[in-house]
Design a protein around this motif. Sequence first.
Motif, short mmCIF file in Angstrom:
data_model
loop_
_atom_site.label_atom_id
_atom_site.label_comp_id
_atom_site.label_asym_id
_atom_site.label_seq_id
_atom_site.Cartn_x
_atom_site.Cartn_y
_atom_site.Cartn_z
N CYS A 205 0.63 -1.15 -0.27
CA CYS A 205 0.15 0.09 -0.12
C CYS A 205 0.82 1.39 -0.07
O CYS A 205 2.02 1.16 0.26
CB CYS A 205 -0.93 -0.16 1.17
SG CYS A 205 -0.23 0.15 2.82
N HIS A 215 -3.44 3.93 0.47
CA HIS A 215 -4.06 3.64 -1.00
C HIS A 215 -3.43 2.40 -1.27
O HIS A 215 -2.18 2.08 -1.41
CB HIS A 215 -3.67 4.69 -1.95
CG HIS A 215 -3.99 6.11 -1.72
ND1 HIS A 215 -5.27 6.74 -2.01
CD2 HIS A 215 -3.52 6.92 -1.02
CE1 HIS A 215 -5.28 7.80 -1.65
NE2 HIS A 215 -4.14 8.16 -1.09
N PRO A 216 -4.12 1.30 -1.70
CA PRO A 216 -3.80 -0.06 -1.96
C PRO A 216 -3.10 0.15 -3.33
O PRO A 216 -3.44 0.69 -4.19
CB PRO A 216 -4.85 -0.97 -2.19
CG PRO A 216 -6.09 -0.01 -2.30
CD PRO A 216 -5.68 1.28 -1.56
N ARG A 219 -2.06 -6.16 -4.83
CA ARG A 219 -2.46 -7.37 -4.21
C ARG A 219 -2.03 -8.78 -4.90
O ARG A 219 -1.49 -8.87 -6.01
CB ARG A 219 -3.69 -7.26 -3.98
CG ARG A 219 -4.19 -6.12 -2.82
CD ARG A 219 -5.65 -5.96 -2.93
NE ARG A 219 -6.35 -4.87 -2.26
CZ ARG A 219 -7.36 -4.28 -2.21
NH1 ARG A 219 -8.47 -4.85 -3.07
NH2 ARG A 219 -7.66 -3.39 -1.60
N LEU A 258 -4.81 0.81 -7.76
CA LEU A 258 -4.13 -0.71 -7.74
C LEU A 258 -3.98 -0.98 -8.96
O LEU A 258 -4.50 -0.78 -9.88
CB LEU A 258 -5.62 -1.18 -7.18
CG LEU A 258 -5.48 -2.88 -6.74
CD1 LEU A 258 -4.40 -3.17 -5.56
CD2 LEU A 258 -6.72 -3.37 -6.41
#
Length: 281
Positions: A205, A215-216, A219, A258
């Motif tokens: 993040c 804020h991501p 992943r 992302l």
Amino acid sequence: MLLFWSAGCDASWLLLRRYEDLQRRFGANLQVIAVHCPRVEAAQPVQPVMDQIARMHLSLPVLHDPELETFGRYSPGGWPAAVFIDHRQKVKGVVLGSNSDISEDVANYLGAVPSQEPPLFKVGFRSPRPISEFAWPSGVALLDGSGTVAVADQGHNRVVVGVVDSRSGTLSSTAVIDGVHRPGRLAALNDGLVAVTQPDDGAVCLIDLDLRSVHPLARGMLRPVGIAADRDGSLVVADAGADQLFRIDSAAIADRRLSAPQLIAGSGFTGQNDGKGGRAT
């Protein structure tokens, strides 16, 4: 299932998390016991092992095996490894390493079925440290030349910003960013931005220190533990769970969005063989 692991081994942490999930799903019909077998002498005392168990809130019962007595009895062949035992106490198989996750298939082979009943052994944790103290700080980044740093306070799920006074050996806090789940390593970027790994979530993040916002960025990794800023403003992430290096593009960082990390190197298998890009191990 006996899970042989060692403190300080990222492949072990990855496997411990997988088997935690397996224990939750199979309940009383399956018992997972994590057998700690230290690979180095520094991991033989019980207190550091207890600290690591508390730090990751491990929910599996742990047998500390400092002299490798249990390890030698089952001879799994290395770390980490899982030994599978049926209800007649017969060893049915061994899986070495964390590259292959066949634990659920093995549970089904042994005749275990999912259950809502709790397992036989229950695990408790010691009281958390006071919020005024750091709890297992896991990363630090220098933000400027005046001694301003960001510290990942893993045990309290936060990042603390402050100024270091080298004469008194103290840190004067100037900001606290809460809600960063199990933060790991940090990397400072320009414009008051700090990137932080979240090993247990397989994520990275971005923290905007001016806005105090999170804020991501990425992943889907297994266990990202290392991170560094490259000269072009992108980020390089070491995923210890997958034995791979990834890059997060500078455009995604600038847009606070992302994105899928780009593979730089690593085939996904543990090894020591050089090669181009994804062929290296």
